[in-house]
Design an enzyme around this catalytic site. Sequence first.
Site: not given
Ligand code: E4P
Length: 216
Positions: A83
């Site tokens: 990522k």
């Molecule tokens: C995705 O990969 C992220 O980890 C996640 O969806 C972030 O979500 P949030 O905006 O609720 O922290």
Amino acid sequence: MHLYLDTAIVEEVREIAAWGVLSGCTTNPSLILASGRKFEDVIAEIIEIVKGPVSAEVTAMDAPTMIAQGLELRKISPHVVVKLPTTPDGLTACKALTADGHPVNMTLCFSATQALLTARAGATYVSPFLGRVDDISWDGIQLIRDIRLIFDVHNLDTQIIAASIRHPMHVVDASKAGAHIGTMPAKLFAMLIKHPLTDAGIEKFNSDWQKALKNQ
Ligand code: E4P
């Protein structure tokens, strides 16, 4: 739309995986912090359960270190998806890693132009954060629609992960907008399955069955 769990809590992965609906998992540094556990251990344990793509985020800000961290993460398992942040260095690292066959999820994507760049850099996945887009009074679902249209018109095969999902209608609308994957916390899965008419129906059938038993 495939369903991913957005968590670093192994027990949550075990619980939702048991439903037979889980295609993968995403994590981020904030979720790792909330787990209170060692990053590599959590990723390995989640992969053991999911046996599918699990996104693990690099923490470096420069491309060479991002690539080095990504390669280290890939040693954990072939299921690890690296990522990377949607930045110029993230794009450079994405191009290098995907050219060598490593899957990459470009995270923190907030615009269609960013998504187009990630696809051109060879990203396997791009994660538009629809909840955080809604938070700043823009339209997260429209963002998913725009990205899907651009990818379809130009035959780009980067998969869209609808991320930062906050409620069940985000799941419905992201799915209709053409997101390939939706990633969400365990509490969302619980909301998706729950229906008062299912509960009421079960209660009625159970009580009628108890009465019917007396006639058997
Ligand atoms: C995705 O990969 C992220 O980890 C996640 O969806 C972030 O979500 P949030 O905006 O609720 O922290």
